[in-house]
Structures are given as C-alpha cells and as structure tokens.
Design an enzyme around this catalytic site. Structure first.
Site, mmCIF file in Angstrom:
data_model
loop_
_atom_site.group_PDB
_atom_site.id
_atom_site.type_symbol
_atom_site.label_atom_id
_atom_site.label_comp_id
_atom_site.label_asym_id
_atom_site.label_seq_id
_atom_site.Cartn_x
_atom_site.Cartn_y
_atom_site.Cartn_z
ATOM 1 N N THR A 143 0.806 -1.215 0.000
ATOM 2 C CA THR A 143 0.000 0.000 0.000
ATOM 3 C C THR A 143 0.845 1.274 0.000
ATOM 4 O O THR A 143 1.984 1.244 0.442
ATOM 5 C CB THR A 143 -0.804 -0.054 1.313
ATOM 6 O OG1 THR A 143 -1.369 -1.345 1.405
ATOM 7 C CG2 THR A 143 -1.836 0.994 1.428
ATOM 8 N N ARG A 171 -11.347 -9.836 -3.008
ATOM 9 C CA ARG A 171 -10.765 -9.809 -1.651
ATOM 10 C C ARG A 171 -10.546 -8.350 -1.215
ATOM 11 O O ARG A 171 -10.205 -7.496 -2.019
ATOM 12 C CB ARG A 171 -9.450 -10.592 -1.658
ATOM 13 C CG ARG A 171 -8.667 -10.537 -0.345
ATOM 14 C CD ARG A 171 -7.578 -9.499 -0.431
ATOM 15 N NE ARG A 171 -6.686 -9.543 0.714
ATOM 16 C CZ ARG A 171 -5.826 -8.562 0.986
ATOM 17 N NH1 ARG A 171 -5.746 -7.501 0.208
ATOM 18 N NH2 ARG A 171 -5.044 -8.643 2.037
ATOM 19 N N VAL A 172 -10.771 -8.068 0.061
ATOM 20 C CA VAL A 172 -10.535 -6.721 0.602
ATOM 21 C C VAL A 172 -9.595 -6.826 1.794
ATOM 22 O O VAL A 172 -9.754 -7.712 2.636
ATOM 23 C CB VAL A 172 -11.863 -6.062 1.041
ATOM 24 C CG1 VAL A 172 -11.593 -4.754 1.763
ATOM 25 C CG2 VAL A 172 -12.754 -5.812 -0.165
ATOM 26 N N GLY A 173 -8.622 -5.924 1.852
ATOM 27 C CA GLY A 173 -7.666 -5.917 2.964
ATOM 28 C C GLY A 173 -7.947 -4.798 3.954
ATOM 29 O O GLY A 173 -9.081 -4.315 4.083
ATOM 30 N N ASP A 174 -6.905 -4.357 4.627
ATOM 31 C CA ASP A 174 -7.028 -3.371 5.706
ATOM 32 C C ASP A 174 -7.191 -1.934 5.221
ATOM 33 O O ASP A 174 -7.727 -1.082 5.931
ATOM 34 C CB ASP A 174 -5.766 -3.414 6.573
ATOM 35 C CG ASP A 174 -4.510 -3.121 5.738
ATOM 36 O OD1 ASP A 174 -4.222 -3.918 4.822
ATOM 37 O OD2 ASP A 174 -3.844 -2.086 5.981
ATOM 38 N N THR A 193 0.696 -0.482 6.611
ATOM 39 C CA THR A 193 0.944 -1.245 5.387
ATOM 40 C C THR A 193 1.356 -2.661 5.775
ATOM 41 O O THR A 193 1.976 -2.862 6.812
ATOM 42 C CB THR A 193 2.041 -0.568 4.529
ATOM 43 O OG1 THR A 193 2.520 -1.509 3.546
ATOM 44 C CG2 THR A 193 3.229 -0.100 5.345
ATOM 45 N N GLY A 194 0.996 -3.620 4.930
ATOM 46 C CA GLY A 194 1.341 -5.013 5.223
ATOM 47 C C GLY A 194 0.202 -5.929 4.839
ATOM 48 O O GLY A 194 -0.671 -5.558 4.044
ATOM 49 N N GLY A 196 -3.113 -7.448 4.843
ATOM 50 C CA GLY A 196 -4.364 -6.882 5.315
ATOM 51 C C GLY A 196 -5.074 -7.698 6.382
ATOM 52 O O GLY A 196 -5.533 -7.154 7.393
HETATM 53 N N1 GLY Z 1 -2.308 -3.849 2.874
HETATM 54 C C1 GLY Z 1 -2.955 -4.072 1.679
HETATM 55 C C2 GLY Z 1 -3.786 -5.259 1.636
HETATM 56 O O1 GLY Z 1 -3.536 -6.213 2.346
HETATM 57 O O2 GLY Z 1 -4.714 -5.290 0.876
#
Ligand code: GLY
Length: 262
Positions: A143, A171-174, A193-194, A196
């Site tokens: 990110t 898919r959705v992350g953080d 960042t990392g 999610g």
């Molecule tokens: N940090 C971005 C994601 O995992 O989507």
C-alpha cells in the site's frame, strides 16, 4: 519537537530505498499545500494521488493484478480529526481511488455518482505495460499512505492500495477499513501497510492511536504496533502527532517526512 505542520509518506512495506524519490516528491507537494494553509486531508489525498500515478507502487496505476491475471481492484480510505471519513473498496476502472475516498468523505453519494459519470474521477491508467518486467523481480510493494497535520492542528490519514499478491478477485484488505489501515484523531494520525488480514485482526491503526492517546511516545507506539506481528508477516506504520513523526517496519519501507516546527 513541536510541529506547526507536516506530512509523512510511505511507499509500502517491502518497497526498496530506490523508490524513496517517489515518496519525496509526494511529500514535497503535500508539504507545499500545508505551507500555503491547506487542509491536512487535501495534503494526504494529494500525496497518495501522486503515488497512485507513479506506477511503481502498488496503488492506482501501479496496482497488482488479481489472481485471474487481468483484473485490477483498488481500495482506499481517508480520515481526518475534524470528522471526515471516506472509504472505497474493490474500485475498478478508476485512476485515483484515493480521490473517490475523499469524495465519499465530503460529498453526498449521488454527487459522487455524478462525478463518476462526468469522468471527473479519472480513468484507470495501468502502467505495468510501460515498465520493464525486470523492475518487478524480487519486488513486492504494498500500500501507499500519508499522514499529516495542518496549521489548524487537524490531523489526517490516507491509504490506497491495489491489494496484496497473490489475491482473489473481490478480496478486501485493511486499507479501506477505519482503525485498521488508517486512523486520525486529536492525538495524531497513522497509516499502516502489510498483510491486510493480519492488520485487520489487530485493528492496527486504532491500536497504535490508543497507545499514543494513553501517553506512549509516538515511536514507541509505532514500534509496539509493528512488534505485534511475527517476522514472517510484513508490516509497517507511519505516524504523526503534535510532538513529532515516526516510522516503523519489519521490512524495507521507502518513506519520507517534511515538517515545520513552531
Ligand atoms: N495492505 C494491503 C492489503 O492487504 O490489501
């Protein structure tokens, strides 16, 4: 340190130092906005927009492809300590998801649809085809994010991503989730960042914000946050508070900060 205004930008956990020029440019433009009396929210959105357009970061035009090898889906979130909050998920076909998140923070939904119809959120401009494939060898960007405080003392955070690799369609992350990929309040602002799923599980941005609000110094709060993750999980944080700025990551993480002190 007693900050009058300032901004911190990161290019994602796993970004090599060679990409720090992109962070510096984003930081410089955001700093100029703040120096001219602009809002922290505008500064962080513009910083992320520049990195989305850069093409070397996993956001906007540089977003990674989903597992089907053809789909780009992007997430973004913005927030400020004055009460603005906007989040967009799985955006397709937009050039700048961070601008869509900002629109969600300040406009009614019907207005956003109108902006979209008028083409004022821009069209996706994938740049992968223009970059030599050797560029990506051994590179796993995540990110992009920015945090800032303006001359009124308002804090803001923004984050934008093309997701992780490999990644399912849908898919959705953080990154678009308040308190996970970003958080801003009167005590400061954070962007994460990392991976999610791991960040969401720990509600990382709110976790470190709460540590700061309880009295931890900013660097300890950031290091405490990244310390919650095992070494094999990439993670990084940037933060800004009235007393300074900080970055912590368990991988190389290109970042840059510019602040003006009182
Ligand atoms: N940090 C971005 C994601 O995992 O989507």
């Amino acid at each position: 340190m007693d900050i009058a205004f300032g901004v911190v930008v990161h290019g994602g956990a796993g970004t090599p130092e060679t990409l720090s020029d992109g962070c510096k440019e984003a930081c410089r433009v955001a700093f100029d906005i703040l120096g001219a009396g602009g809002q922290a929210l505008e500064a962080v959105v513009e910083a992320c927009r520049i990195m989305e357009d850069d093409g070397r970061f996993n956001a906007g035009s540089g977003s990674v492809l989903r597992l089907d090898g053809k789909t780009v889906e992007m997430d973004a979130g913005v927030m400020d300590s004055a009460g603005k909050l906007g989040m967009v998920m799985n955006m397709r076909g937009f050039r700048n998801p961070v601008k869509a998140a900002r629109a969600a923070a300040v406009e009614r939904h019907e207005k956003i649809c109108a902006l979209l119809k008028e083409g004022r959120l821009g069209e996706l401009n994938p740049l992968w085809g223009d970059i030599d494939s050797s560029f990506f060898e051994g590179l796993s960007c995540d990110t992009v994010g920015a945090v800032a405080v303006d001359q009124r003392g308002v804090f803001a955070a923004a984050a934008s991503t093309g997701g992780a690799t490999p990644m399912l369609v849908g898919r959705v992350g953080d990154t678009p989730m308040i308190g996970c990929g970003f958080y801003a309040g009167p005590a400061g602002a954070f962007a994460a960042t990392g991976i999610g799923e791991e960040i969401i599980r720990r509600m990382l941005a709110k976790e470190v914000y709460d540590r700061l609000a309880r009295g931890d110094d900013l660097l300890s709060a950031c290091r405490g946050g990244t310390g919650l993750f095992p070494e094999n999980i990439p993670v990084g944080l940037i933060g800004i508070s009235p007393g300074g700025y900080a970055a912590s990551a368990n991988r190389p993480m290109a970042h840059h900060a510019m602040v003006r002190e009182h």
